[in-house]
Design a protein around this motif. Structure first.
Motif, PDB file in Angstrom:
ATOM      1  N   ASP A  37      -9.788  -9.868   7.437  1.00 38.59           N
ATOM      2  CA  ASP A  37     -11.157 -10.398   7.404  1.00 38.59           C
ATOM      3  C   ASP A  37     -11.247 -11.614   6.485  1.00 38.59           C
ATOM      4  O   ASP A  37     -11.936 -12.587   6.794  1.00 38.59           O
ATOM      5  CB  ASP A  37     -12.145  -9.329   6.951  1.00 38.59           C
ATOM      6  CG  ASP A  37     -12.441  -8.295   8.020  1.00 38.59           C
ATOM      7  OD1 ASP A  37     -12.067  -8.516   9.200  1.00 38.59           O
ATOM      8  OD2 ASP A  37     -13.043  -7.255   7.676  1.00 38.59           O
TER       9      ASP A  37
ATOM     10  N   LYS B 223      -6.450   5.748   6.436  1.00 40.33           N
ATOM     11  CA  LYS B 223      -7.711   5.003   6.320  1.00 40.33           C
ATOM     12  C   LYS B 223      -7.618   3.946   5.223  1.00 40.33           C
ATOM     13  O   LYS B 223      -8.098   2.819   5.396  1.00 40.33           O
ATOM     14  CB  LYS B 223      -8.866   5.959   6.040  1.00 40.33           C
ATOM     15  CG  LYS B 223      -9.266   6.779   7.238  1.00 40.33           C
ATOM     16  CD  LYS B 223     -10.383   7.746   6.910  1.00 40.33           C
ATOM     17  CE  LYS B 223     -10.747   8.589   8.112  1.00 40.33           C
ATOM     18  NZ  LYS B 223     -11.784   9.597   7.789  1.00 40.33           N
ATOM     19  N   GLU B 224      -6.996   4.291   4.110  1.00 35.76           N
ATOM     20  CA  GLU B 224      -6.837   3.345   3.004  1.00 35.76           C
ATOM     21  C   GLU B 224      -6.018   2.128   3.443  1.00 35.76           C
ATOM     22  O   GLU B 224      -6.389   0.981   3.183  1.00 35.76           O
ATOM     23  CB  GLU B 224      -6.154   4.038   1.823  1.00 35.76           C
ATOM     24  CG  GLU B 224      -5.894   3.137   0.636  1.00 35.76           C
ATOM     25  CD  GLU B 224      -5.115   3.839  -0.459  1.00 35.76           C
ATOM     26  OE1 GLU B 224      -4.336   3.135  -1.134  1.00 35.76           O
ATOM     27  OE2 GLU B 224      -5.264   5.053  -0.643  1.00 35.76           O
TER      28      GLU B 224
ATOM     29  N   CYS C  44      -5.448   1.090   6.552  1.00 36.09           N
ATOM     30  CA  CYS C  44      -6.198   0.343   7.571  1.00 36.09           C
ATOM     31  C   CYS C  44      -7.266  -0.536   6.923  1.00 36.09           C
ATOM     32  O   CYS C  44      -7.414  -1.706   7.291  1.00 36.09           O
ATOM     33  CB  CYS C  44      -6.860   1.300   8.564  1.00 36.09           C
ATOM     34  SG  CYS C  44      -5.745   2.014   9.761  1.00 36.09           S
ATOM     35  N   ASN C  45      -7.995   0.021   5.972  1.00 33.65           N
ATOM     36  CA  ASN C  45      -9.054  -0.744   5.307  1.00 33.65           C
ATOM     37  C   ASN C  45      -8.478  -1.917   4.522  1.00 33.65           C
ATOM     38  O   ASN C  45      -9.036  -3.011   4.534  1.00 33.65           O
ATOM     39  CB  ASN C  45      -9.889   0.154   4.394  1.00 33.65           C
ATOM     40  CG  ASN C  45     -10.793   1.075   5.174  1.00 33.65           C
ATOM     41  OD1 ASN C  45     -11.162   0.803   6.315  1.00 33.65           O
ATOM     42  ND2 ASN C  45     -11.148   2.196   4.582  1.00 33.65           N
ATOM     43  N   SER C  46      -7.357  -1.701   3.862  1.00 34.00           N
ATOM     44  CA  SER C  46      -6.724  -2.771   3.098  1.00 34.00           C
ATOM     45  C   SER C  46      -6.256  -3.896   4.013  1.00 34.00           C
ATOM     46  O   SER C  46      -6.479  -5.078   3.736  1.00 34.00           O
ATOM     47  CB  SER C  46      -5.545  -2.199   2.307  1.00 34.00           C
ATOM     48  OG  SER C  46      -4.915  -3.203   1.575  1.00 34.00           O
TER      49      SER C  46
ATOM     50  N   GLN D 121       0.827  -1.211   0.000  1.00 30.20           N
ATOM     51  CA  GLN D 121       0.000   0.000   0.000  1.00 30.20           C
ATOM     52  C   GLN D 121       0.861   1.260   0.000  1.00 30.20           C
ATOM     53  O   GLN D 121       0.592   2.205  -0.722  1.00 30.20           O
ATOM     54  CB  GLN D 121      -0.909   0.024   1.229  1.00 30.20           C
ATOM     55  CG  GLN D 121      -2.085  -0.886   1.175  1.00 30.20           C
ATOM     56  CD  GLN D 121      -3.066  -0.495   0.107  1.00 30.20           C
ATOM     57  OE1 GLN D 121      -3.311  -1.274  -0.796  1.00 30.20           O
ATOM     58  NE2 GLN D 121      -3.616   0.683   0.163  1.00 30.20           N
TER      59      GLN D 121
ATOM     60  N   LYS E 170      -7.382  -4.511   7.041  1.00 32.44           N
ATOM     61  CA  LYS E 170      -8.577  -5.114   7.641  1.00 32.44           C
ATOM     62  C   LYS E 170      -9.225  -6.086   6.649  1.00 32.44           C
ATOM     63  O   LYS E 170      -9.629  -7.184   7.032  1.00 32.44           O
ATOM     64  CB  LYS E 170      -9.582  -4.043   8.062  1.00 32.44           C
ATOM     65  CG  LYS E 170     -10.815  -4.613   8.735  1.00 32.44           C
ATOM     66  CD  LYS E 170     -11.825  -3.517   9.027  1.00 32.44           C
ATOM     67  CE  LYS E 170     -13.097  -4.053   9.635  1.00 32.44           C
ATOM     68  NZ  LYS E 170     -13.724  -5.151   8.917  1.00 32.44           N
ATOM     69  N   ASP E 171      -9.319  -5.693   5.390  1.00 31.83           N
ATOM     70  CA  ASP E 171      -9.904  -6.580   4.377  1.00 31.83           C
ATOM     71  C   ASP E 171      -9.107  -7.883   4.258  1.00 31.83           C
ATOM     72  O   ASP E 171      -9.688  -8.958   4.181  1.00 31.83           O
ATOM     73  CB  ASP E 171      -9.963  -5.887   3.010  1.00 31.83           C
ATOM     74  CG  ASP E 171     -10.997  -4.773   2.956  1.00 31.83           C
ATOM     75  OD1 ASP E 171     -11.846  -4.679   3.875  1.00 31.83           O
ATOM     76  OD2 ASP E 171     -10.937  -3.978   1.991  1.00 31.83           O
TER      77      ASP E 171
END
Length: 153
Positions: free
Chosen positions: A115, A104-105, A107-109, A26, A111-112
């Protein structure tokens, strides 16, 4: 045959390396090091800002490493100092709008990816996993501090 501890140790290490690769991938888009993620995330969750000393403590890094990262992130306009005239280490650091979007990008990556890795687990199993990981981490931290104190004597 590996013991439970050995399997856990290898698994935790592999988990860390995989998450680091996700973060590094990222950050490469922005020409930044994956190691900077922890600073961005810490600032994302502390909108009032942090000093370099606080960032060192939260991220468990030395001042030299944090200072170098902060200099680059300030120079690239991902973070800013609330009072640049104040002592370098006492000025509060805050995310810029660009830095907030990046944090945020990332963290979301991450987290995805996580998950997806735990997709087969129930919510209770996921909650237990997080609880156990934090408990072990906290306990190891305390043990490490006690051992360090013994060596200082």
């Amino acid at each position: 045959m590996l013991t439970g501890f050995e399997q856990l140790s290898i698994g935790v290490h592999e988990l860390y390396l995989t998450m680091h690769r996700v973060e590094t991938k990222q950050m490469e888009k922005y020409g930044l090091r994956g190691a900077y993620v922890k600073y961005l995330v810490a600032l994302l969750h502390t909108p009032e800002g942090l000093t370099i000393s606080q960032l060192c403590e939260i991220c468990d890094q030395d001042k030299a490493a944090v200072s170098r990262a902060v200099s680059e992130l300030v120079g690239r306009e991902f973070i800013w100092r609330d009072n640049p005239r104040k002592n370098h280490y006492r000025a509060k650091l805050k995310l810029s709008e660009r830095g907030c979007e990046l944090a945020k990008e990332v963290c979301n990556s991450a987290k995805d990816a996580f998950d997806e890795a735990v997709a087969g687990l129930t919510q209770e199993q996921k909650d237990n996993l997080y609880e156990l990981m934090f408990a072990v981490s906290d306990n190891l931290h305390v043990i490490g501090m006690k051992k360090a104190e013994r060596y200082e004597k």
